[in-house]
Scaffold this motif. Structure first.
Motif, PDB file in Angstrom:
ATOM      1  N   GLY A 229       7.259   4.876  -6.259  1.00 28.60           N
ATOM      2  CA  GLY A 229       6.623   4.619  -7.540  1.00 28.60           C
ATOM      3  C   GLY A 229       7.326   5.308  -8.682  1.00 28.60           C
ATOM      4  N   ARG A 230       7.886   6.451  -8.416  1.00 31.53           N
ATOM      5  CA  ARG A 230       8.500   7.224  -9.490  1.00 31.53           C
ATOM      6  C   ARG A 230       9.900   6.747  -9.840  1.00 31.53           C
ATOM      7  N   ILE A 231      10.637   6.240  -8.858  1.00 33.13           N
ATOM      8  CA  ILE A 231      12.069   6.019  -9.049  1.00 33.13           C
ATOM      9  C   ILE A 231      12.477   4.552  -9.009  1.00 33.13           C
ATOM     10  N   SER A 232      11.875   3.772  -8.118  1.00 29.56           N
ATOM     11  CA  SER A 232      12.365   2.415  -7.878  1.00 29.56           C
ATOM     12  C   SER A 232      12.242   1.532  -9.122  1.00 29.56           C
ATOM     13  N   ASN A 233      13.197   0.610  -9.252  1.00 37.64           N
ATOM     14  CA  ASN A 233      13.140  -0.393 -10.314  1.00 37.64           C
ATOM     15  C   ASN A 233      12.762  -1.762  -9.775  1.00 37.64           C
ATOM     16  N   THR A 234      12.358  -1.829  -8.528  1.00 35.11           N
ATOM     17  CA  THR A 234      11.953  -3.086  -7.909  1.00 35.11           C
ATOM     18  C   THR A 234      10.674  -2.876  -7.130  1.00 35.11           C
ATOM     19  N   PRO A 235       9.802  -3.900  -7.060  1.00 38.93           N
ATOM     20  CA  PRO A 235       8.581  -3.761  -6.257  1.00 38.93           C
ATOM     21  C   PRO A 235       8.819  -3.955  -4.765  1.00 38.93           C
ATOM     22  N   GLU A 236      10.032  -4.353  -4.404  1.00 42.81           N
ATOM     23  CA  GLU A 236      10.328  -4.671  -3.010  1.00 42.81           C
ATOM     24  C   GLU A 236      10.787  -3.435  -2.247  1.00 42.81           C
ATOM     25  N   HIS A 237      10.158  -3.218  -1.079  1.00 39.26           N
ATOM     26  CA  HIS A 237      10.575  -2.140  -0.179  1.00 39.26           C
ATOM     27  C   HIS A 237      11.606  -2.686   0.813  1.00 39.26           C
ATOM     28  N   GLU A 238      12.401  -1.789   1.351  1.00 39.06           N
ATOM     29  CA  GLU A 238      13.303  -2.203   2.419  1.00 39.06           C
ATOM     30  C   GLU A 238      12.482  -2.449   3.677  1.00 39.06           C
ATOM     31  N   ALA A 239      12.712  -3.578   4.302  1.00 45.54           N
ATOM     32  CA  ALA A 239      11.880  -4.021   5.426  1.00 45.54           C
ATOM     33  C   ALA A 239      11.870  -3.010   6.567  1.00 45.54           C
ATOM     34  N   ASP A 240      13.009  -2.424   6.871  1.00 44.87           N
ATOM     35  CA  ASP A 240      13.087  -1.463   7.981  1.00 44.87           C
ATOM     36  C   ASP A 240      12.235  -0.230   7.698  1.00 44.87           C
ATOM     37  N   THR A 241      12.208   0.208   6.446  1.00 44.83           N
ATOM     38  CA  THR A 241      11.428   1.396   6.084  1.00 44.83           C
ATOM     39  C   THR A 241       9.937   1.120   6.243  1.00 44.83           C
ATOM     40  N   ILE A 242       9.482  -0.032   5.722  1.00 44.39           N
ATOM     41  CA  ILE A 242       8.065  -0.379   5.832  1.00 44.39           C
ATOM     42  C   ILE A 242       7.666  -0.537   7.299  1.00 44.39           C
ATOM     43  N   GLN A 243       8.527  -1.142   8.084  1.00 45.82           N
ATOM     44  CA  GLN A 243       8.200  -1.328   9.502  1.00 45.82           C
ATOM     45  C   GLN A 243       8.122   0.011  10.225  1.00 45.82           C
ATOM     46  N   ALA A 244       8.993   0.935   9.859  1.00 42.71           N
ATOM     47  CA  ALA A 244       8.956   2.267  10.471  1.00 42.71           C
ATOM     48  C   ALA A 244       7.648   2.975  10.124  1.00 42.71           C
ATOM     49  N   ILE A 245       7.178   2.803   8.889  1.00 46.52           N
ATOM     50  CA  ILE A 245       5.902   3.409   8.487  1.00 46.52           C
ATOM     51  C   ILE A 245       4.757   2.788   9.282  1.00 46.52           C
ATOM     52  N   ILE A 246       4.767   1.457   9.405  1.00 42.70           N
ATOM     53  CA  ILE A 246       3.710   0.761  10.157  1.00 42.70           C
ATOM     54  C   ILE A 246       3.699   1.219  11.605  1.00 42.70           C
ATOM     55  N   ASP A 247       4.865   1.324  12.211  1.00 39.44           N
ATOM     56  CA  ASP A 247       4.956   1.691  13.632  1.00 39.44           C
ATOM     57  C   ASP A 247       4.488   3.112  13.898  1.00 39.44           C
ATOM     58  N   ASN A 248       4.541   3.982  12.873  1.00 39.26           N
ATOM     59  CA  ASN A 248       4.233   5.401  13.079  1.00 39.26           C
ATOM     60  C   ASN A 248       3.014   5.878  12.299  1.00 39.26           C
ATOM     61  N   LYS A 249       2.213   4.952  11.750  1.00 39.69           N
ATOM     62  CA  LYS A 249       1.126   5.370  10.865  1.00 39.69           C
ATOM     63  C   LYS A 249       0.038   6.168  11.579  1.00 39.69           C
ATOM     64  N   ASP A 250      -0.113   6.007  12.894  1.00 38.98           N
ATOM     65  CA  ASP A 250      -1.140   6.782  13.601  1.00 38.98           C
ATOM     66  C   ASP A 250      -0.899   8.281  13.497  1.00 38.98           C
ATOM     67  N   GLY A 251       0.340   8.658  13.274  1.00 38.24           N
ATOM     68  CA  GLY A 251       0.640  10.080  13.136  1.00 38.24           C
ATOM     69  C   GLY A 251       0.025  10.703  11.902  1.00 38.24           C
ATOM     70  N   MET A 252      -0.425   9.878  10.941  1.00 34.65           N
ATOM     71  CA  MET A 252      -1.043  10.411   9.731  1.00 34.65           C
ATOM     72  C   MET A 252      -2.421  10.996  10.004  1.00 34.65           C
ATOM     73  N   ALA A 253      -2.990  10.670  11.150  1.00 31.65           N
ATOM     74  CA  ALA A 253      -4.336  11.155  11.463  1.00 31.65           C
ATOM     75  C   ALA A 253      -4.391  12.674  11.548  1.00 31.65           C
ATOM     76  N   GLY A 254      -3.255  13.312  11.795  1.00 32.83           N
ATOM     77  CA  GLY A 254      -3.257  14.763  11.940  1.00 32.83           C
ATOM     78  C   GLY A 254      -3.025  15.528  10.659  1.00 32.83           C
ATOM     79  N   ILE A 255      -2.883  14.836   9.534  1.00 32.91           N
ATOM     80  CA  ILE A 255      -2.608  15.516   8.267  1.00 32.91           C
ATOM     81  C   ILE A 255      -3.906  16.064   7.693  1.00 32.91           C
ATOM     82  N   SER A 256      -3.860  17.244   7.125  1.00 35.11           N
ATOM     83  CA  SER A 256      -5.066  17.869   6.594  1.00 35.11           C
ATOM     84  C   SER A 256      -5.596  17.100   5.388  1.00 35.11           C
ATOM     85  N   ALA A 257      -6.914  17.179   5.200  1.00 31.35           N
ATOM     86  CA  ALA A 257      -7.578  16.466   4.108  1.00 31.35           C
ATOM     87  C   ALA A 257      -7.007  16.867   2.759  1.00 31.35           C
TER      88      ALA A 257
END
Length: 479
Positions: A229-257
């Motif tokens: 949000g701060r840096i990009s000049n395009t609304p499009e994400h790189e597909a590999d990055t988004i897929q990596a986030i999707i594949d690993n999102k369960d790991g966010m459950a351990g982050i403190s409130a």
């Protein structure tokens, strides 16, 4: 054979679970990369060289230790932004730095940082400097890392999250870039260093962190979206990055409130917030990890953010995603809001439908001001109460004229107090005083605040004054 197969299956499942929670950095020596060098000499860079920084530079040079500016400050300087915080990296170990500062009679602060490889010193009792020894992550569990020290700048750059944050700047003005961070800043590209999946697994907070200037080494994971949000000049994400986030999102459950909300509150009011939040929710389905409802109202969020990009509170934007007051309670359970934040969210959800129906009705907005600021028993923090009403108006897309009226309206003073009723012996002491007071307040409001103290007191003995205590008992307590 069946028993041995079952044992083998259980063993392999256990190994997979353990492997996914303990990620070891490869022990092999990295292939050496010839870094790209870029000379800078702008006003923001020169402004960093206080007498204290010059003294720090000379101390390290005297003992042949290298010291460079690291991370976010380098990125900001390349973007012509004056860095708010400047962190340093060095080949000197914490022990070597301690010995050096003790020999030079330089005071050290926050000594607990030493266990993470960081020493903070205060030079001439005028300026603090935080210096961290170059490190290699040895073992990560998604939130914490075991590290070992190194003198290899490339190895330290390799452990950082994003290419734009893996840059170093020596104190002669040379930017040192091992992983393409300079080119990514020039093209406004946001990308992880190396393999996105490995970086996200090392620290799940990196998924969200993407727009702040405060970076805790080894503790970066909401970072991607915040920086996008701060840096990009395009609304499009790189597909590999988004897929990596999707594949690993369960790991966010351990982050403190607290860490979730610290990052998210910057995202929802930051640059391109509507695009970033849409990606987080529609593409990556991160709602449950953030305490947000399954079906977020992204359309309302986008409209409010587009109309008021710089004057909405983070909780106003969270409320825009929600439909029911109870959803704020769930969000609070996940994020541990402050009392003011929770009350703002609840207020917007509770009043939004009525505000929409009365969008052009000044009397309704004035009555809300009176209810909040004049009604007996109201809170003392009037500025915060008025702020809630202004944020409500923005959340329903009120026009600027209406908002200015709400901001500038001077609330009238209700001419009756409970003591007036008691002193004049108009009302018997006890709960009935409150009934009469609120009854007279409603008469005063109905007159558009023209009834005088004398005419109001004439109604203190009316026979049809409602008993508010009955209403109170009939309502279940609010949790």
């Amino acid at each position: 054979m069946k028993f041995r197969s079952q044992v083998s299956l259980i063993f392999s499942q256990t190994i997979r679970r353990y492997s996914s929670s303990k990620l070891k950095t490869p022990a092999y020596k990295m292939e050496s990369i010839e870094p790209r060098l870029l000379k800078i000499d702008n006003e923001d860079f020169r402004a960093l060289f206080t007498p204290q920084l010059l003294k720090l530079r000379d101390l390290f040079a005297k003992r042949n230790y290298e010291i460079r500016i690291a991370g976010g400050a380098v990125r900001d300087l390349l973007m012509n932004i004056h860095p708010a915080d400047v962190d340093f990296a060095s080949t000197a170990t914490p022990t070597q730095m301690k010995e050096m500062f003790e020999e030079e009679n330089i005071r050290m602060l926050h000594k607990r940082g030493e266990e993470h490889g960081t020493i903070t010193c205060r030079i001439d009792e005028a300026e603090n400097f935080e210096i961290t020894t170059l490190r290699i992550d040895v073992v990560c569990d998604g939130r914490r890392a075991e590290v070992k020290y190194t003198t290899d700048w490339q190895q330290d750059a390799n452990r950082r999250d994003l290419t734009i944050n893996s840059l170093f700047l020596d104190l002669h003005g040379n930017v040192v870039d091992y992983f393409g961070g300079i080119a990514d800043i020039e093209s406004r590209r946001v990308a992880f260093v190396g393999d996105a999946r490995q970086r996200i697994q090392e620290d799940y907070l990196r998924i969200l962190r993407y727009e702040s200037q405060q970076f805790l080494i080894g503790s970066n994971s909401f970072r991607y979206f915040r920086f996008f949000g701060r840096i990009s000049n395009t609304p499009e994400h790189e597909a590999d990055t988004i897929q990596a986030i999707i594949d690993n999102k369960d790991g966010m459950a351990g982050i403190s409130a607290e860490r979730i909300w610290t990052e998210l509150k910057k995202i929802v009011v930051g640059r391109m917030a509507d695009i970033v939040v849409k990606s987080m929710i529609e593409q990556c389905q991160l709602q449950k990890y953030l305490g947000l409802p399954e079906n977020c109202n992204l359309n309302r969020f986008q409209k409010v953010f587009t109309r008021f990009p710089k004057c909405v509170e983070p909780m106003t934007m969270i409320a825009c995603l929600c439909e029911e007051e109870e959803q704020i309670a769930l969000f609070h359970k996940i994020t541990k809001l402050s009392n003011d934040e929770r009350l703002l969210g609840e207020f917007i959800l509770r009043e939004r439908n009525a505000a929409i129906e009365n969008l052009d009705n000044n009397d309704w907005w004035i009555d809300r001001i009176v209810e909040l600021e004049v009604r007996p028993g109201h809170e003392n923090q009037l500025d915060r109460l008025r702020l809630r009403l202004v944020q409500l108006a923005r959340s329903v897309l009120a026009d600027e004229e209406r908002i200015q009226m709400i901001e500038k309206f001077v609330a009238p003073q209700f001419p009756i107090t409970a003591q007036d009723l008691i002193d004049l012996q108009k009302v018997r002491r006890g709960p009935h005083v409150r009934n009469v007071l609120f009854y007279l307040l409603d008469l005063w409001k109905a007159s558009r605040f023209t009834e005088t103290r004398e005419t109001l007191l004439e109604h203190a003995g009316d026979a049809d004054i409602p008993d508010l205590s009955k209403d109170k008992k009939s309502k279940s307590p609010k949790r």
